[in-house]
Design an enzyme around this catalytic site. Structure first.
Site, PDB file in Angstrom:
ATOM      1  N   LYS A 169      38.913  37.351  53.403  1.00  0.00           N
ATOM      2  CA  LYS A 169      37.785  38.093  52.649  1.00  0.00           C
ATOM      3  C   LYS A 169      36.761  37.127  52.261  1.00  0.00           C
ATOM      4  CE  LYS A 169      40.199  42.199  51.021  1.00  0.00           C
ATOM      5  NZ  LYS A 169      40.416  43.166  50.111  1.00  0.00           N
ATOM      6  N   ASP A 204      35.732  47.573  48.060  1.00  0.00           N
ATOM      7  CA  ASP A 204      36.803  47.553  47.242  1.00  0.00           C
ATOM      8  C   ASP A 204      36.403  48.160  45.764  1.00  0.00           C
ATOM      9  OD1 ASP A 204      38.901  46.369  48.934  1.00  0.00           O
ATOM     10  OD2 ASP A 204      38.269  44.570  48.470  1.00  0.00           O
TER      11      ASP A 204
END
Length: 287
Positions: free
Chosen positions: A65, A101
């Site tokens: 990420k 997220d």
């Protein structure tokens, strides 16, 4: 047929291919979603190769990420601030990175609790990557008061100090948070404490919990952690991490296609894959 996917290491037990694949089918979109197992040392060449083979967009999971950022052409401001990307879209042959997220968490929270969150008194447990995404996103949306408790105070203080979106936040020890717990209307648990296989663990005591509070745990394996069980026992409404997973995936789908998938069907798909409340050891990072 358009090609999408998810990259990670490991990736074999990702739930995203089934969830996104079914969403494409239900929306009548001719597309395939593929899990790409990519080692860290191969990340740069893999990102170039995905463009070469015509991938239209992809998700990013652990451990890539943050590492993927230098290999993208542009980063959304929120993702840049968080320092992590979980969704990439192809636009004019350029890779653009986003982080869904925190937004996925927020949308799930609003769907399962209430729309207007700005005036809530929030306590967030944890100061890691997930906490950062949730903390930055909530502050960016105008929520004013979010305190952070963590086993390491320095990490909580740094998270507050580094955030470009300002609010009223204090770093607390776990003991201080337990003593002040009745003051909070929203508790957000962002650590891995209580995740399979250590299902008996809990990050802090809820003895002082306000029974009118809403308690959210981003874990969904198991579906109901020891922490959530304790909160429910004290009268609080609770939420596990399944909604966050589904909504962040739905947001990625929207960015790729411009269409909104059926949230309920996506949720049912993930639950089918998990087998209800079954604990599956490989699904710790099931993106």
């Amino acid at each position: 047929m358009k090609l999408y996917g998810v990259i990670g290491d490991p990736i074999a037990h990702s739930l995203s291919p089934v969830m996104q694949g079914r969403a494409f089918d239900e929306m009548g979109i001719k597309a395939h979603y593929h899990p790409f197992h990519i080692k860290g040392q191969d990340l740069e060449i893999a990102i170039k190769g995905m463009k070469a083979i015509g991938v239209e967009g992809f998700n990013v999971t652990i451990p890539h990420k943050t590492a993927v950022i230098p290999f993208l052409d542009s980063i959304d401001p929120l993702a840049k601030a968080i320092g992590a990307v979980n969704t990439v879209i192809r636009e004019n042959n350029r890779w653009i990175g986003y982080n869904t997220d925190g937004e996925g968490f927020t949308e799930a929270l609003q769907a399962e609790w209430k729309e207007n969150l700005q005036d809530e008194q929030v306590l967030m447990i944890g100061a890691g990557g997930a906490a950062k995404a949730v903390f930055y996103t909530l502050l960016s949306k105008g929520i004013h008061h979010i305190d952070i408790c963590n086993r390491t105070m320095e990490r909580a203080k740094k998270l507050i100090k580094d955030c470009p979106y300002k609010g009223h936040s204090t770093a607390l020890t776990l003991t201080e948070a337990e003593e002040k717990l009745s003051q909070y209307s929203l508790i957000i648990q962002t650590t891995s404490i209580g995740m399979y296989p250590e299902v008996s663990q809990s990050p802090l005591s809820l003895e002082q919990l306000n029974p009118n509070a809403f308690v959210s745990d981003i874990i969904y394996n198991p579906f109901e952690t020891t922490f959530l069980k304790a909160a429910k026992k004290r009268g609080a409404k609770t939420q596990n991490g399944l909604g966050m997973f589904v909504y962040q995936g739905a947001l990625a789908f929207e960015k790729w296609t411009g269409q909104s998938p059926n949230i309920q069907r996506m949720t049912e798909t993930v639950m089918e894959q998990l087998g209800g409340n079954v604990c599956l050891p490989e699904n710790k990072n099931a993106f």
